[in-house]
Design a protein around this motif. Structure first.
Motif, PDB file in Angstrom:
ATOM      1  N   ASP A 107      54.786  57.529  63.821  1.00  0.00           N
ATOM      2  CA  ASP A 107      53.350  56.496  63.717  1.00  0.00           C
ATOM      3  C   ASP A 107      52.499  56.781  62.344  1.00  0.00           C
ATOM      4  O   ASP A 107      51.495  56.469  62.428  1.00  0.00           O
ATOM      5  CB  ASP A 107      52.464  57.602  64.959  1.00  0.00           C
ATOM      6  CG  ASP A 107      52.343  59.033  64.753  1.00  0.00           C
ATOM      7  OD1 ASP A 107      53.001  59.639  63.771  1.00  0.00           O
ATOM      8  OD2 ASP A 107      51.515  59.509  65.332  1.00  0.00           O
ATOM      9  N   ASN A 108      53.153  57.341  61.352  1.00  0.00           N
ATOM     10  CA  ASN A 108      52.579  57.304  59.995  1.00  0.00           C
ATOM     11  C   ASN A 108      52.916  56.188  59.238  1.00  0.00           C
ATOM     12  O   ASN A 108      53.650  55.999  58.358  1.00  0.00           O
ATOM     13  CB  ASN A 108      53.034  58.560  59.276  1.00  0.00           C
ATOM     14  CG  ASN A 108      52.551  58.877  57.816  1.00  0.00           C
ATOM     15  OD1 ASN A 108      51.742  58.016  57.484  1.00  0.00           O
ATOM     16  ND2 ASN A 108      52.710  60.002  57.246  1.00  0.00           N
ATOM     17  N   THR A 109      52.289  55.013  59.820  1.00  0.00           N
ATOM     18  CA  THR A 109      52.705  53.659  59.043  1.00  0.00           C
ATOM     19  C   THR A 109      52.027  53.934  57.514  1.00  0.00           C
ATOM     20  O   THR A 109      53.019  53.351  56.819  1.00  0.00           O
ATOM     21  CB  THR A 109      51.835  52.644  59.636  1.00  0.00           C
ATOM     22  OG1 THR A 109      50.480  53.122  59.683  1.00  0.00           O
ATOM     23  CG2 THR A 109      52.521  52.331  61.268  1.00  0.00           C
ATOM     24  N   ALA A 110      51.043  54.505  57.120  1.00  0.00           N
ATOM     25  CA  ALA A 110      50.692  54.631  55.715  1.00  0.00           C
ATOM     26  C   ALA A 110      51.804  55.300  55.140  1.00  0.00           C
ATOM     27  O   ALA A 110      52.294  55.059  53.855  1.00  0.00           O
ATOM     28  CB  ALA A 110      49.297  55.171  55.610  1.00  0.00           C
ATOM     29  N   GLY A 111      52.250  56.553  55.558  1.00  0.00           N
ATOM     30  CA  GLY A 111      53.209  57.136  54.769  1.00  0.00           C
ATOM     31  C   GLY A 111      54.542  56.535  54.706  1.00  0.00           C
ATOM     32  O   GLY A 111      55.125  56.535  53.770  1.00  0.00           O
ATOM     33  N   TYR A 120      62.298  54.010  49.087  1.00  0.00           N
ATOM     34  CA  TYR A 120      63.072  54.842  50.261  1.00  0.00           C
ATOM     35  C   TYR A 120      63.079  53.933  51.468  1.00  0.00           C
ATOM     36  O   TYR A 120      61.913  53.442  51.785  1.00  0.00           O
ATOM     37  CB  TYR A 120      62.395  56.144  50.557  1.00  0.00           C
ATOM     38  CG  TYR A 120      62.495  57.139  49.669  1.00  0.00           C
ATOM     39  CD1 TYR A 120      63.360  58.068  49.592  1.00  0.00           C
ATOM     40  CD2 TYR A 120      61.623  57.016  48.424  1.00  0.00           C
ATOM     41  CE1 TYR A 120      63.637  59.145  48.839  1.00  0.00           C
ATOM     42  CE2 TYR A 120      61.875  58.113  47.295  1.00  0.00           C
ATOM     43  CZ  TYR A 120      62.846  58.943  47.574  1.00  0.00           C
ATOM     44  OH  TYR A 120      62.912  60.024  46.763  1.00  0.00           O
ATOM     45  N   LEU A 121      64.276  53.903  52.178  1.00  0.00           N
ATOM     46  CA  LEU A 121      64.651  52.842  53.156  1.00  0.00           C
ATOM     47  C   LEU A 121      64.630  53.578  54.489  1.00  0.00           C
ATOM     48  O   LEU A 121      65.451  54.669  54.507  1.00  0.00           O
ATOM     49  CB  LEU A 121      65.765  52.137  52.814  1.00  0.00           C
ATOM     50  CG  LEU A 121      65.995  51.290  51.574  1.00  0.00           C
ATOM     51  CD1 LEU A 121      67.357  50.812  51.234  1.00  0.00           C
ATOM     52  CD2 LEU A 121      64.875  50.258  51.226  1.00  0.00           C
ATOM     53  N   PRO A 122      64.046  53.060  55.451  1.00  0.00           N
ATOM     54  CA  PRO A 122      64.341  53.413  56.669  1.00  0.00           C
ATOM     55  C   PRO A 122      65.653  53.766  57.499  1.00  0.00           C
ATOM     56  O   PRO A 122      66.400  52.526  57.006  1.00  0.00           O
ATOM     57  CB  PRO A 122      63.314  52.639  57.569  1.00  0.00           C
ATOM     58  CG  PRO A 122      62.547  52.052  56.910  1.00  0.00           C
ATOM     59  CD  PRO A 122      63.048  51.937  55.672  1.00  0.00           C
TER      60      PRO A 122
END
Length: 134
Positions: A107-111, A120-122
């Motif tokens: 839920d940390n969209t800004a992070g 950095y790739l999810p």
């Protein structure tokens, strides 16, 4: 002027204050002492007259990890987090680290956006965790 350096125990209270202001849980002294026996050069503070940011990294010989990044809310959007990460990346590279991992809460969209801007790739990994009794 902002400077980044290795954590010293005299910084502990200031680091705790940054973690608290940023809404992060505090790493207890005993847990931090155990971490620092492994790679103390990967726990960094940013200071500008006072400690304003902190990042904790570790290297297990195979992968580097960024465990905690926090900047005092009053000092955000000034490049402090990016500077801390860049220094940590440099130090990990000097150790021969081929890849760095980190965790971002879903839920940390800004992070997530911050980390993606730094390259950095999810990954679709599933985090599993198991607390161990002391």
């Amino acid at each position: 002027m902002l400077s980044i350096r290795t954590f010293d125990w005299s910084d502990y209270d200031a680091v705790v204050a940054v973690w608290a202001a940023a809404g992060r849980a505090v790493v207890p002294r005993a847990e931090l002492a155990a971490k620092l026996t492994r790679d103390p050069e990967l726990f960094l503070v940013a200071e500008d007259g006072e400690v304003v940011g902190v990042v904790m990294g570790t290297y297990d010989g195979r992968r580097g990890w960024i465990l905690r990044l926090a900047v005092h809310p009053g000092r955000r959007r000034q490049g402090i987090a990016s500077a801390l990460v860049a220094e940590l990346e440099d130090r990990l590279a000097e150790l021969g680290c081929p890849r760095i991992n980190l965790l971002v809460m879903p839920d940390n969209t800004a992070g997530l956006r911050f980390w993606q801007e730094l390259g950095y790739l999810p990954m679709p990994d599933v985090l599993c965790t198991k607390p161990l009794a002391p």
